[in-house]
Design a protein around this motif. Structure first.
Motif, short mmCIF file in Angstrom:
data_model
loop_
_atom_site.label_atom_id
_atom_site.label_comp_id
_atom_site.label_asym_id
_atom_site.label_seq_id
_atom_site.Cartn_x
_atom_site.Cartn_y
_atom_site.Cartn_z
N ASP A 94 1.22 -1.61 0.13
CA ASP A 94 0.08 -0.15 -0.08
C ASP A 94 0.77 1.88 0.08
N ASN A 109 -4.23 -4.47 4.08
CA ASN A 109 -5.23 -3.83 3.52
C ASN A 109 -7.00 -4.69 3.01
N ASN A 162 -0.19 -2.90 4.75
CA ASN A 162 -0.03 -1.60 4.96
C ASN A 162 0.18 -1.30 6.63
#
Length: 130
Positions: free
Chosen positions: A27, A110, A116
């Motif tokens: 991410d 995520n 993330n």
């Protein structure tokens, strides 16, 4: 591709030195918690985003280590949370001594299947003073 498959691919790409491809798996706002016990880590060791991680952590590895490697012993797959259990090996350049230190990484994914969050736990004392 499962979250575990993404993670295994990321470790493989890291071992190959393909950091750009590793960053593509993450991410863009990944929050990275590096152990503050390393001398090259300032404050609490928290970095946000791939560029900050490269500049604050990954680019410093060759400066402080020779033959740095992550030996993976196991993965604990919790779906959106996966723990890597293993060791860091290499030579701490400041002492010239070889080390093998326990290390775990906890990854959170995520809903899009991208890591993330990263939390590292490693025996930094064993690395710095083997």
């Amino acid at each position: 591709m499962s979250n575990l498959d993404v993670l295994k691919k990321g470790y493989q790409l890291f071992a190959e030195g393909n950091i750009e491809a590793v960053l593509e798996l993450w991410d863009e706002k990944i929050v990275w918690h590096e152990c503050p016990g390393f001398p090259f880590i300032e404050d609490e060791g928290v970095f946000v985003g791939g560029q900050a991680i490269v500049e604050g952590v990954l680019s410093k590895l060759p400066t402080h280590y020779d033959d740095f490697n992550i030996e993976i012993h196991d993965f604990v797959d919790g779906g959106d949370k996966i723990v890597m259990v293993g060791y860091y090996t290499g030579v701490w350049k400041a002492t010239g001594k070889r080390f093998k230190a326990n290390a775990t990484h906890t990854w959170t994914f995520n809903k899009d299947g991208k890591p993330n969050a990263f939390f590292q736990a490693v025996d930094t004392a064993l690395i710095i003073n083997p």
